[in-house]
Design a protein around this motif. Sequence first.
Motif: not given
Lengths: 140, 133
Positions: B31-39, B122-125
């Motif tokens: 798997v690849d997992i990456y994060e961005d501002a929304n999830g 509530e945690l999203q920018p």
Amino acid sequence: MSMIRYNPWDIFDAVERAFVPQGVQNSAEKPANWVPVVDIREEEDKFVISADIPGVKPDDIDIQTENKVLTLKGERNIENKEEKEGYIRRERISGSFERSFRLPDVADLENIEAKYENGELHITVPKRKEAAARKIEVKH
Amino acid sequence: MSENKHIEAQDQENSAMQARGEPESVMLPPVDIYEDANGFTLLADLPGVTRERLNIQVDGNDLTIEGEAAIDMPENMDALYADVASTRYQRRFTLSSELATDDIRAEMKDGVLTLRMPKRAELQPRKIEVSAG
């Protein structure tokens, strides 16, 4: 259904040995980054090579035969600039792949077909008609 | 890079099974997992798995991905050469409570699963408008 692991010491492996992967051959070219895993099965009239190549466009897969050696190669590019920054886990393989197989004499090189489905590449290598199994009557 | 508190792979159980050489062991899909501002986005290689043979479950904070590769092996036919030991894939992850597990979306294409896991609203920018006084 039973799966048999390739055993190089099996005395009944004439055909199997014919399918032993040749590895990367062209030393002049850049070596492949990865080698797709394959299953090969024999049916009465054909061999089927199934290779796991998920997430690749069929146009990016190149299959060639030369001197009875079948080579499949291509490029899998999963890198995406926007995604690059936030990687927290990277296990999926990327880059060029290549794998070659020496085909047995019965292979009909003119009629090899390939199909890409669900991330798997299926290459069908028919056996030549005159080489197909025939029942020989015993006269008495 | 491998340690992440948001999505933790639970691979121990499976590796132990494989080490013991148990025939029923399953393959761990890469798997690849990456994060961005929304999830988070998770991509898994599951060659040969169709949408119908894919099972994704979220139970509390546990995410399980299961799939079976369809092999149309005729009766009485043996594989001459088999690199693939098993056709079952399975992998478990523990998700942090920051993720909105109800809003996970999945897409399957060419043997690649894409899971989109948004962070809780509530945690999203958020952009806060400044009103003219």
